[in-house]
Scaffold this active site. Structure first.
Site, PDB file in Angstrom:
ATOM      1  N   GLY A  69       0.819  -1.206   0.000  1.00  0.00           N
ATOM      2  CA  GLY A  69       0.000   0.000   0.000  1.00  0.00           C
ATOM      3  C   GLY A  69       0.853   1.257   0.000  1.00  0.00           C
ATOM      4  O   GLY A  69       0.572   2.223  -0.731  1.00  0.00           O
ATOM      5  N   THR A  70       1.888   1.269   0.817  1.00  0.00           N
ATOM      6  CA  THR A  70       2.728   2.460   0.929  1.00  0.00           C
ATOM      7  C   THR A  70       3.335   2.837  -0.419  1.00  0.00           C
ATOM      8  O   THR A  70       3.299   3.997  -0.833  1.00  0.00           O
ATOM      9  CB  THR A  70       3.835   2.220   1.978  1.00  0.00           C
ATOM     10  OG1 THR A  70       3.199   1.943   3.225  1.00  0.00           O
ATOM     11  CG2 THR A  70       4.741   3.426   2.131  1.00  0.00           C
ATOM     12  N   ASN A 151      -8.487   3.820   8.430  1.00  0.00           N
ATOM     13  CA  ASN A 151      -7.926   2.640   9.102  1.00  0.00           C
ATOM     14  C   ASN A 151      -8.070   2.698  10.618  1.00  0.00           C
ATOM     15  O   ASN A 151      -8.016   1.671  11.282  1.00  0.00           O
ATOM     16  CB  ASN A 151      -6.452   2.468   8.747  1.00  0.00           C
ATOM     17  CG  ASN A 151      -5.659   3.736   8.920  1.00  0.00           C
ATOM     18  OD1 ASN A 151      -5.959   4.758   8.317  1.00  0.00           O
ATOM     19  ND2 ASN A 151      -4.641   3.686   9.765  1.00  0.00           N
ATOM     20  N   GLN A 185      -8.028  -0.384   3.282  1.00  0.00           N
ATOM     21  CA  GLN A 185      -8.861  -1.076   4.282  1.00  0.00           C
ATOM     22  C   GLN A 185     -10.153  -1.661   3.693  1.00  0.00           C
ATOM     23  O   GLN A 185     -10.929  -2.275   4.427  1.00  0.00           O
ATOM     24  CB  GLN A 185      -9.220  -0.113   5.423  1.00  0.00           C
ATOM     25  CG  GLN A 185      -8.040   0.268   6.306  1.00  0.00           C
ATOM     26  CD  GLN A 185      -7.476  -0.910   7.108  1.00  0.00           C
ATOM     27  OE1 GLN A 185      -8.159  -1.894   7.369  1.00  0.00           O
ATOM     28  NE2 GLN A 185      -6.208  -0.814   7.480  1.00  0.00           N
ATOM     29  N   SER A 205      -3.246  -2.995  -0.538  1.00  0.00           N
ATOM     30  CA  SER A 205      -2.130  -3.710   0.085  1.00  0.00           C
ATOM     31  C   SER A 205      -2.571  -5.142   0.383  1.00  0.00           C
ATOM     32  O   SER A 205      -3.541  -5.351   1.115  1.00  0.00           O
ATOM     33  CB  SER A 205      -1.745  -2.987   1.383  1.00  0.00           C
ATOM     34  OG  SER A 205      -0.560  -3.518   1.899  1.00  0.00           O
ATOM     35  N   HIS A 207      -1.659  -7.764   2.194  1.00  0.00           N
ATOM     36  CA  HIS A 207      -1.758  -8.427   3.503  1.00  0.00           C
ATOM     37  C   HIS A 207      -2.965  -7.977   4.306  1.00  0.00           C
ATOM     38  O   HIS A 207      -3.286  -8.564   5.333  1.00  0.00           O
ATOM     39  CB  HIS A 207      -0.467  -8.248   4.313  1.00  0.00           C
ATOM     40  CG  HIS A 207      -0.213  -6.858   4.802  1.00  0.00           C
ATOM     41  ND1 HIS A 207      -0.351  -6.502   6.125  1.00  0.00           N
ATOM     42  CD2 HIS A 207       0.189  -5.740   4.164  1.00  0.00           C
ATOM     43  CE1 HIS A 207      -0.035  -5.219   6.265  1.00  0.00           C
ATOM     44  NE2 HIS A 207       0.296  -4.738   5.089  1.00  0.00           N
ATOM     45  N   THR A 243      12.453  -6.452 -10.602  1.00  0.00           N
ATOM     46  CA  THR A 243      11.977  -7.811 -10.859  1.00  0.00           C
ATOM     47  C   THR A 243      10.709  -8.082 -10.064  1.00  0.00           C
ATOM     48  O   THR A 243      10.628  -7.786  -8.877  1.00  0.00           O
ATOM     49  CB  THR A 243      13.078  -8.828 -10.479  1.00  0.00           C
ATOM     50  OG1 THR A 243      14.236  -8.534 -11.271  1.00  0.00           O
ATOM     51  CG2 THR A 243      12.631 -10.259 -10.731  1.00  0.00           C
ATOM     52  N   CYS A 331       0.517   1.376  12.495  1.00  0.00           N
ATOM     53  CA  CYS A 331       1.677   1.902  11.789  1.00  0.00           C
ATOM     54  C   CYS A 331       2.311   3.073  12.528  1.00  0.00           C
ATOM     55  O   CYS A 331       3.418   3.461  12.220  1.00  0.00           O
ATOM     56  CB  CYS A 331       1.299   2.318  10.378  1.00  0.00           C
ATOM     57  SG  CYS A 331       0.521   0.997   9.465  1.00  0.00           S
TER      58      CYS A 331
HETATM   59  N1  PLP Z   1      -3.247   2.995   3.970  1.00  0.00           N
HETATM   60  C1  PLP Z   1      -4.007   2.522   4.956  1.00  0.00           C
HETATM   61  C2  PLP Z   1      -5.421   3.030   5.097  1.00  0.00           C
HETATM   62  C3  PLP Z   1      -3.517   1.549   5.837  1.00  0.00           C
HETATM   63  O1  PLP Z   1      -4.296   1.087   6.818  1.00  0.00           O
HETATM   64  C4  PLP Z   1      -2.175   1.094   5.661  1.00  0.00           C
HETATM   65  C5  PLP Z   1      -1.590   0.135   6.628  1.00  0.00           C
HETATM   66  O2  PLP Z   1      -1.946   0.121   7.789  1.00  0.00           O
HETATM   67  C6  PLP Z   1      -1.427   1.606   4.594  1.00  0.00           C
HETATM   68  C7  PLP Z   1      -2.000   2.552   3.776  1.00  0.00           C
HETATM   69  C8  PLP Z   1      -0.036   1.153   4.329  1.00  0.00           C
HETATM   70  O3  PLP Z   1      -0.018  -0.185   3.888  1.00  0.00           O
HETATM   71  P1  PLP Z   1       1.325  -1.049   3.943  1.00  0.00           P
HETATM   72  O4  PLP Z   1       1.878  -0.878   5.336  1.00  0.00           O
HETATM   73  O5  PLP Z   1       0.891  -2.431   3.666  1.00  0.00           O
HETATM   74  O6  PLP Z   1       2.244  -0.499   2.921  1.00  0.00           O
END
Ligand code: PLP
Length: 396
Positions: A69-70, A151, A185, A205, A207, A243, A331
């Site tokens: 996601g990031t 989130n 989310q 993302s 996971h 890759t 996070c």
């Molecule tokens: N955006 C939201 C709303 C999230 O909840 C998160 C992770 O908690 C992220 C972005 C970032 O995702 P990742 O840590 O898997 O890169």
């Protein structure tokens, strides 16, 4: 363990693991290889791209695989804003004060790069208003970014209305404004059809929806101006060098397909558990206040402030009882700052430092919720005794 932190990460679905395994073993080729194992890996990436596109109502060429996601969010914000400014379209970006740090800190970086960024606030439920987006649009605006679901408190944002407001402005002014959404989310809980949402870019993302960590998706609508973030090889249609994480990509596609199926039934079942947990907490724990929107919200999020508690103390106490939950956003756990989301909602700092997020999952059972409701009142009482909350700066 009673795991109530699915918004932080979710267990890998067995089907996703099975889809990944061959690419961690015998099907190890580099998709850029022109020989058989390379072609085999490329075919797997192509197949995953087709399946993800079908699950999102998108075209395969609109799907990029990323490291999570990031990366997707960084790529979307930086890549679109840069491409638009380079084309002379302007340098103004609109986002909200309640984005995940992946979005918020990227917006701050855009400011360092000379962009003008407007951060819109939200109401007491954590909801941003489409009219405020419309009012913030200017001739130099090139990009707007708003998360689909928060989130921390689970509030769902009116993305389709925001998209319509932007479209309306863009048509009247004959000026293009792109819309990105952090939908990390959402999978498994909200339907994600790109045309219905009306976004130009969207980040996911793996996971968070039963796929592997270190894998993500960036949807980029056809003809969206974009400059890549990662430079190097020509992978991902020249839009994301490096890759490919073939196993991660295969697991991502399988997990997303499963998450996209049966959303209504899953959401209905988990929403009932969520309400049982929230109402049970309010009934049993004095001084507990739910945070966030109780209607337009994710079906799996319960965010509650406990008066006189420092949330980390309570999280530790619950952990000792085998319950995993989160104090605010996982996070940003390492900092002592109260949640920027709760502060933007106008929650008092004393309430904000005592907030706990329980995020339920598909596997959560009614027995687990009953057990949490049994254990929680005692742990809150202990946390109140041991808490430093009263000595915490509260701005008064
Ligand atoms: N955006 C939201 C709303 C999230 O909840 C998160 C992770 O908690 C992220 C972005 C970032 O995702 P990742 O840590 O898997 O890169």
């Amino acid at each position: 363990m009673i795991y109530l932190d699915h918004a932080a990460t979710s267990p890998l679905r067995p089907e996703a693991l099975a889809a990944m395994e061959p690419f961690l073993r015998e099907r190890f080729g580099n998709p850029s290889g022109l020989y058989a194992v390379g072609r085999d890996a490329q075919a797997a990436v192509d197949d995953a791209r087709n399946r993800v596109a079908a699950a999102l109502g998108a075209r395969p060429a609109e799907i990029l695989f990323t490291s999570g996601g990031t990366e997707s969010i960084n790529s979307a914000l930086l890549g679109i804003a840069y491409a638009m400014r380079r084309a002379g379209a302007g340098n103004h970006v609109i986002t909200t004060a309640i984005e995940h740090h992946a979005g918020l800190h990227t917006a701050q970086y855009l400011e360092e790069l000379g962009f003008d960024v407007t951060y819109l606030g939200c109401d007491a439920h954590g909801r941003v208003r489409a009219e405020e987006f419309a009012a913030a649009l200017r001739p130099e605006t090139v990009l707007a970014s708003v998360m689909l679901a928060n989130n921390e408190v689970g509030t769902v944002q009116p993305i389709a209305e925001i998209a319509a407001a932007i479209r309306d402005y863009a048509q009247r002014r004959r000026h293009r404004v792109l819309l990105h959404s952090d939908a990390v989310q959402a999978p498994g809980w909200l339907p994600l059809r790109m045309d219905e949402l009306g976004v130009d870019a969207l980040s996911l993302s793996s996971h968070k929806f039963g796929g592997p960590k270190g894998s993500g998706i960036l949807y980029l609508r056809r003809a969206t101006p974009f400059r890549q973030l990662l430079h190097g090889g020509g992978q991902e249609m020249q839009k994301r060098a490096g890759t490919e994480n073939v196993a991660g990509i295969a697991g991502t596609a399988t997990a997303l397909e499963i998450a996209a199926n049966g959303i209504d039934a899953r959401a209905t079942r988990v929403r009932a558990l969520r309400e049982k947990l929230r109402d049970g907490i309010i009934a049993r724990v004095p001084g507990a206040t739910p945070n966030g929107c109780q209607e337009n919200c994710l079906p799996n999020n319960v965010n509650v402030s406990f008066e006189g508690v420092e949330s980390d103390v309570l999280v530790a106490g619950l952990d000792a009882q085998g319950i995993a939950c989160s104090s605010g956003s996982a996070c940003s756990n390492s900092t002592w700052e109260p949640s920027h989301v709760l502060m933007a909602m106008g929650v008092h700092i004393r309430q904000a430092v005592g907030s706990i997020r329980f995020s339920l999952g598909e596997s959560t059972t009614v027995e687990e919720i009953d057990a949490v409701l049994e254990i929680l009142p005692g742990e809150v009482a202990k946390a109140r005794e041991g808490s430093l909350a009263l000595s915490h700066p509260d701005g008064e």
